[in-house]
Write an enzyme that holds these catalytic residues in place. Structure first.
Site, short mmCIF file in Angstrom:
data_model
loop_
_atom_site.label_atom_id
_atom_site.label_comp_id
_atom_site.label_asym_id
_atom_site.label_seq_id
_atom_site.Cartn_x
_atom_site.Cartn_y
_atom_site.Cartn_z
N THR A 127 0.72 -6.31 2.10
CA THR A 127 1.67 -6.03 2.99
C THR A 127 2.05 -4.72 3.61
OG1 THR A 127 2.66 -4.48 2.00
CG2 THR A 127 3.25 -7.05 1.31
N ASP B 203 9.04 -2.55 -8.37
CA ASP B 203 10.28 -3.83 -8.39
C ASP B 203 9.97 -4.62 -6.89
OD1 ASP B 203 10.03 -4.23 -11.49
OD2 ASP B 203 10.80 -1.80 -11.51
N ASP C 46 19.15 6.46 -7.32
CA ASP C 46 18.01 5.50 -6.96
C ASP C 46 17.10 5.76 -5.59
OD1 ASP C 46 16.18 3.15 -8.10
OD2 ASP C 46 18.61 1.75 -8.27
N SER D 256 2.96 -3.55 -7.06
CA SER D 256 3.29 -2.59 -5.97
C SER D 256 4.80 -2.32 -7.58
CB SER D 256 4.40 -3.89 -5.39
OG SER D 256 5.21 -2.70 -4.79
N PRO E 110 1.03 -1.49 0.29
CA PRO E 110 0.03 0.45 -0.23
C PRO E 110 0.98 1.07 0.39
CG PRO E 110 -0.20 -0.96 2.08
CD PRO E 110 0.83 -2.39 1.53
N ARG F 192 9.46 11.05 -3.77
CA ARG F 192 7.78 9.42 -4.76
C ARG F 192 6.82 10.08 -4.80
NH1 ARG F 192 7.53 4.23 -3.08
NH2 ARG F 192 9.41 3.96 -2.61
P1 ADP Z 1 8.36 1.30 -5.59
O1 ADP Z 1 8.47 1.71 -6.30
O2 ADP Z 1 7.57 2.70 -5.36
O3 ADP Z 1 9.10 1.84 -4.93
P2 ADP Z 1 8.06 -1.08 -4.03
O4 ADP Z 1 7.48 -1.78 -4.44
O5 ADP Z 1 9.45 -0.91 -5.64
O6 ADP Z 1 7.55 0.81 -5.06
O7 ADP Z 1 9.10 -0.89 -2.58
C1 ADP Z 1 9.57 -0.05 -2.04
C2 ADP Z 1 9.44 -1.17 -1.07
O8 ADP Z 1 9.36 -0.77 -0.31
C3 ADP Z 1 10.27 -2.18 -1.00
O9 ADP Z 1 11.91 -2.49 -0.41
C4 ADP Z 1 9.54 -3.14 -0.15
O10 ADP Z 1 9.87 -3.90 -0.03
C5 ADP Z 1 9.18 -2.66 1.27
N1 ADP Z 1 7.65 -2.25 1.81
C6 ADP Z 1 6.77 -3.21 1.14
N2 ADP Z 1 6.19 -3.48 2.11
C7 ADP Z 1 5.90 -2.57 2.26
C8 ADP Z 1 4.82 -1.61 4.05
N3 ADP Z 1 3.72 -2.15 3.77
N4 ADP Z 1 5.39 -0.76 4.45
C9 ADP Z 1 6.69 -0.33 3.79
N5 ADP Z 1 7.42 -0.73 3.19
C10 ADP Z 1 7.45 -1.94 2.75
#
Ligand code: ADP
Ligand code: MG
Length: 375
Positions: free
Chosen positions: A59, A86, A183, A84, A28, A190
């Site tokens: 998650t 990557d 990155d 989500s 989310p 973001r």
């Molecule tokens: P984005 O492209 O926006 O960065 P990602 O899927 O790459 O999205 O997720 C960014 C980070 O957030 C990853 O390191 C992921 O593991 C982590 N993540 C996953 N679920 C959650 C959550 N519920 N709260 C915070 N971070 C999370």
């Protein structure tokens, strides 16, 4: 029209079975924090119309998806799909490899619905399908169609060895220097979605710097020759976790004679890519294919001007950077590589956009190790 298209998709689809379900993992917090809204506005309806049963899992924190996937009963699942960026797929893949039954588990079809700010694999899949490039919610809808009607293809994974800790499995990229810094530093933008990388690039250009280190690689064209008489690079005491690396000696031991050592030791960036897109709008490796067993290694040597570097990134939107004949940009196809950054200086290394330990790193491609639902 819409329903008809999905109906014909149902007939083509090979990966879903009526008595099983698909696991849909949603982060989310990804991207602008809209992933759940995307689910209710688009994804839920598309899956229902296509008759794809799914279990929604939201998650709660970083590492949660990895844990769930490591423990899940996979026999009841058709596919593991993420909504989500990557980063969540990186968790899913590494969770699968950590299972005692990894050999079977890593064959489970994976799917990606772009809801993050870094949606490189989603953009790559759309590119391979031959569809015109789109971004944002249009990319999400296009990937939804691919998922509903798509077939399953093999996808390369790259094993990443760091000086400590278990191996990681990567599906997209290994970056050092400029790209890794962007990155990480662009995290704070973001809320801008995919534009975070453009802003991050401009900010980093202003403080352009040189990264020192040694880079070597095993060319993709040469004879392969597994390491015969040398110690395997995986420590014997470690539980098996993914297939053994056959091209890499231990990280602290010399490389075989068939490797190429890059003469320069001053770099602006190193980027190893195994899929076409670095971000939604960055076609970094236009020749790349899902399971070609090739790592596209790019590096930019020190001395490049800010203008020239900016020009490269702008050209990357169309994938024409390689035709620009920039003297500082080198592109080569490899099977394995080793990077030994000078750790006296600060720097960052990212794997699939996620930060890893800074220090020596080596990588080897495992052709078609995973499977993904593609166009
Ligand atoms: P984005 O492209 O926006 O960065 P990602 O899927 O790459 O999205 O997720 C960014 C980070 O957030 C990853 O390191 C992921 O593991 C982590 N993540 C996953 N679920 C959650 C959550 N519920 N709260 C915070 N971070 C999370
Ligand atoms: Mg590839």
């Amino acid at each position: 029209m819409f329903t008809l298209f999905l109906f014909s998709g149902m007939l083509l689809r090979s990966w879903s079975h009526p008595d099983r379900t698909m696991m849909l993992l949603v982060n989310p917090q990804s991207g602008k924090g809209q992933a759940l809204t995307f689910y209710y506005n688009h994804v839920q309806r598309m899956l229902n119309e296509a008759g794809i049963a799914h279990t929604l899992i939201i998650t709660e924190k970083q590492g949660h998806a990895r844990e769930i996937v490591r423990e899940a009963d996979l026999t009841q699942l058709d596919a593991l799909v993420i909504l989500s960026g990557d980063g969540l797929l990186f968790e899913v893949i590494n969770g699968l490899v950590e299972r005692p039954d990894w050999e079977e588990a890593i064959q489970k079809p994976l799917g990606i619905l772009p809801g993050g700010s870094g949606n490189a694999l989603a953009a790559s899949l759309l590119y391979y399908s031959g569809a015109p490039p789109v971004s944002g919610e249009d990319l999400l809808v296009s990937c939804g169609f691919l998922l509903c009607k798509g077939s399953v293809s093999h996808m390369d994974l790259v094993s990443i060895q760091l000086s400590s800790g278990p191996r990681l499995f990567s599906f997209l990229s290994l970056a050092w220097g400029f790209v890794a810094d962007v990155d990480v530093e662009s995290e704070k933008y973001r809320h801008m979605g995919a534009a975070r990388f453009t802003i991050g690039t401009l900010v980093r250009l202003a403080s352009l710097r040189v990264y020192k280190g040694k880079l070597a690689y095993l060319p993709a064209s040469g004879e392969e020759g597994d390491l015969e008489n040398s110690t395997p690079s995986q420590r014997a005491t470690e539980a098996p976790r993914g297939p053994p690396d056959s091209l890499l000696p231990p990280l602290d031991q010399p490389l075989p004679g068939n490797w190429v050592v890059v003469p320069e030791e001053d770099f602006v960036l190193m980027l190893a890519m195994y899929q076409s897109h670095l971000a939604e709008d960055l076609l970094a490796a236009p020749e790349s294919r899902l399971d070609d067993g090739i790592i596209h290694l790019f590096y930019v040597t020190a001395g490049i001007s800010r203008t020239a570097l900016l020009r490269l990134f702008l050209a990357m939107e169309k994938g024409t950077h390689l035709a620009s004949n920039c003297q500082h940009l080198v592109h080569t196809k490899v099977r394995a590589l080793r990077l030994e950054p000078n750790t006296g200086l600060k720097g960052k290394i990212t794997v699939d956009g996620e930060v890893v330990q800074y220090g020596p790193v080596q990588a080897e491609v495992h052709r078609g190790l995973s499977r993904v639902i593609s166009g």
